[in-house]
Design an enzyme around this catalytic site. Structure first.
Site, PDB file in Angstrom:
ATOM      1  N   ASP A 175      38.142 -37.345   4.317  1.00 47.82           N
ATOM      2  CA  ASP A 175      38.361 -37.983   3.012  1.00 47.82           C
ATOM      3  C   ASP A 175      38.942 -36.962   2.034  1.00 47.82           C
ATOM      4  O   ASP A 175      38.403 -36.735   0.945  1.00 47.82           O
ATOM      5  CB  ASP A 175      37.049 -38.550   2.472  1.00 47.82           C
ATOM      6  CG  ASP A 175      37.254 -39.412   1.228  1.00 47.82           C
ATOM      7  OD1 ASP A 175      38.379 -39.904   1.019  1.00 47.82           O
ATOM      8  OD2 ASP A 175      36.281 -39.587   0.468  1.00 47.82           O
ATOM      9  N   LYS A 210      22.330 -35.853  -2.426  1.00 49.24           N
ATOM     10  CA  LYS A 210      23.048 -37.013  -1.899  1.00 49.24           C
ATOM     11  C   LYS A 210      22.082 -37.843  -1.059  1.00 49.24           C
ATOM     12  O   LYS A 210      21.583 -37.376  -0.033  1.00 49.24           O
ATOM     13  CB  LYS A 210      24.235 -36.549  -1.049  1.00 49.24           C
ATOM     14  CG  LYS A 210      25.073 -37.681  -0.480  1.00 49.24           C
ATOM     15  CD  LYS A 210      26.280 -37.108   0.258  1.00 49.24           C
ATOM     16  CE  LYS A 210      27.197 -38.199   0.767  1.00 49.24           C
ATOM     17  NZ  LYS A 210      28.406 -37.630   1.430  1.00 49.24           N
ATOM     18  N   GLN A 216      27.398 -43.692  -8.019  1.00 47.12           N
ATOM     19  CA  GLN A 216      26.923 -44.706  -7.075  1.00 47.12           C
ATOM     20  C   GLN A 216      28.055 -45.071  -6.128  1.00 47.12           C
ATOM     21  O   GLN A 216      29.133 -45.476  -6.568  1.00 47.12           O
ATOM     22  CB  GLN A 216      26.458 -45.952  -7.828  1.00 47.12           C
ATOM     23  CG  GLN A 216      26.227 -47.180  -6.962  1.00 47.12           C
ATOM     24  CD  GLN A 216      24.934 -47.106  -6.182  1.00 47.12           C
ATOM     25  OE1 GLN A 216      23.860 -47.000  -6.759  1.00 47.12           O
ATOM     26  NE2 GLN A 216      25.024 -47.173  -4.865  1.00 47.12           N
ATOM     27  N   GLY A 217      27.834 -44.913  -4.846  1.00 47.04           N
ATOM     28  CA  GLY A 217      28.829 -45.269  -3.850  1.00 47.04           C
ATOM     29  C   GLY A 217      28.302 -46.348  -2.923  1.00 47.04           C
ATOM     30  O   GLY A 217      27.139 -46.760  -3.019  1.00 47.04           O
ATOM     31  N   ALA A 218      29.150 -46.814  -2.013  1.00 47.36           N
ATOM     32  CA  ALA A 218      28.745 -47.861  -1.080  1.00 47.36           C
ATOM     33  C   ALA A 218      27.755 -47.336  -0.047  1.00 47.36           C
ATOM     34  O   ALA A 218      26.898 -48.075   0.432  1.00 47.36           O
ATOM     35  CB  ALA A 218      29.977 -48.430  -0.376  1.00 47.36           C
ATOM     36  N   GLU A 219      27.875 -46.051   0.290  1.00 45.59           N
ATOM     37  CA  GLU A 219      27.033 -45.474   1.331  1.00 45.59           C
ATOM     38  C   GLU A 219      25.929 -44.579   0.792  1.00 45.59           C
ATOM     39  O   GLU A 219      24.936 -44.352   1.470  1.00 45.59           O
ATOM     40  CB  GLU A 219      27.905 -44.662   2.311  1.00 45.59           C
ATOM     41  CG  GLU A 219      28.826 -45.503   3.168  1.00 45.59           C
ATOM     42  CD  GLU A 219      28.068 -46.405   4.138  1.00 45.59           C
ATOM     43  OE1 GLU A 219      27.062 -45.942   4.704  1.00 45.59           O
ATOM     44  OE2 GLU A 219      28.480 -47.563   4.322  1.00 45.59           O
ATOM     45  N   ALA A 220      26.138 -44.025  -0.396  1.00 47.59           N
ATOM     46  CA  ALA A 220      25.166 -43.055  -0.908  1.00 47.59           C
ATOM     47  C   ALA A 220      25.164 -43.028  -2.430  1.00 47.59           C
ATOM     48  O   ALA A 220      26.118 -43.453  -3.086  1.00 47.59           O
ATOM     49  CB  ALA A 220      25.487 -41.659  -0.364  1.00 47.59           C
TER      50      ALA A 220
END
Length: 254
Positions: free
Chosen positions: A160, A35, A14-18
């Site tokens: 990144d 994704k 779980q990420g902030a954007e996806a």
């Protein structure tokens, strides 16, 4: 709808954007990585839809440009900009971060004593992995430099570069190991020397924070990158030195 694929998939990150899932496009087919750039409630719906579509398309284009030019990246399996979904090949192998002893990706904080015991076991496991595949940390650094040089040669900036976004696997059809660059969510196309230098600086800082004991190995990454970049290297090297100087000044100022 493409989003129905997520119902039978397993959330792995779980990420902030996806959100990242493991799933399949059809039953009995190999697993892939899905994704999903989910809707952001804090953004206006029109703006959010536009940004989501743009980012999915840009990521897919970056991957396709890399694939066409021999850069080791995951293959594309499906693209749905409307639903913010991108499906790519699942890379069967560990991350460079894990192999170099930076801890598993997305580690949850644990008790110090328990963590030390786990790290000792993991360290032995990855020493065996390196030995089995006739790899050394220096050899991995050379592979990293080669892939980044190939990526920059076609004017793709990753955005990144960390050892978490580099996977190790056997090159298809051979027994040779390769580094596969993953997660192009912040990537873009640019021929600017500045952008390529910043890309390298981001990786250098990642080594300093995640692998402090392996930081000297970064010189091997740059040597390999220089060899792969040819005539472009002197200009990138000068700009990288400038970027480092600016970074030190910001650190001093706080």
């Amino acid at each position: 709808m493409s989003l129905s694929l997520l119902e039978s998939s397993v959330l792995v990150q779980q990420g902030a954007e996806a959100r990242i899932y493991k799933g399949t496009l059809h039953p009995n087919q190999p697993q892939i990585i899905l994704k999903h750039r989910f809707k952001k409630q804090y953004r206006h719906p029109t703006l959010d839809n536009g940004l989501t579509k743009s980012r999915v398309v840009m990521e897919a284009r970056a991957l396709m440009r890399c694939l066409r030019n021999g850069v080791s990246v995951p293959g594309i399996r499906m693209v749905d900009p409307i639903d913010g979904l991108l499906g790519v090949e699942l890379i069967d192998g560990p991350s460079v971060r894990t192999v170099l002893g930076g801890g598993a990706d997305g580690d949850i904080e644990e008790d110090e004593e328990e963590t030390a015991e786990t790290d000792e076991v993991a360290g032995s496991e990855w020493d065996d992995f390196l030995s089995k595949n006739q790899l050394t940390p220096e050899a991995i650094m050379k592979l990293i430099g080669q892939e980044i040089a190939k990526m920059h040669a076609v004017d793709i900036i990753h955005g990144d570069l960390t050892t978490s976004n580099m996977m190790l696997r056997k090159s298809p059809g051979t027994d040779e190991m390769e580094v596969v660059l993953i997660d192009f969510g912040l990537s873009y196309q640019s021929a600017l020397v500045e952008d390529k230098a910043v890309d390298l600086y981001v990786l250098e800082r990642a080594f300093a924070s995640t692998h402090p004991e392996s930081e000297p190995l970064f010189a091997t990454v740059l040597d390999s990158y220089a060899e792969g970049s040819g005539k472009a290297w002197p200009g990138i090297k000068r700009r990288l030195d400038d970027v480092r100087l600016r970074g030190r000044k910001r650190s001093m100022v706080g």
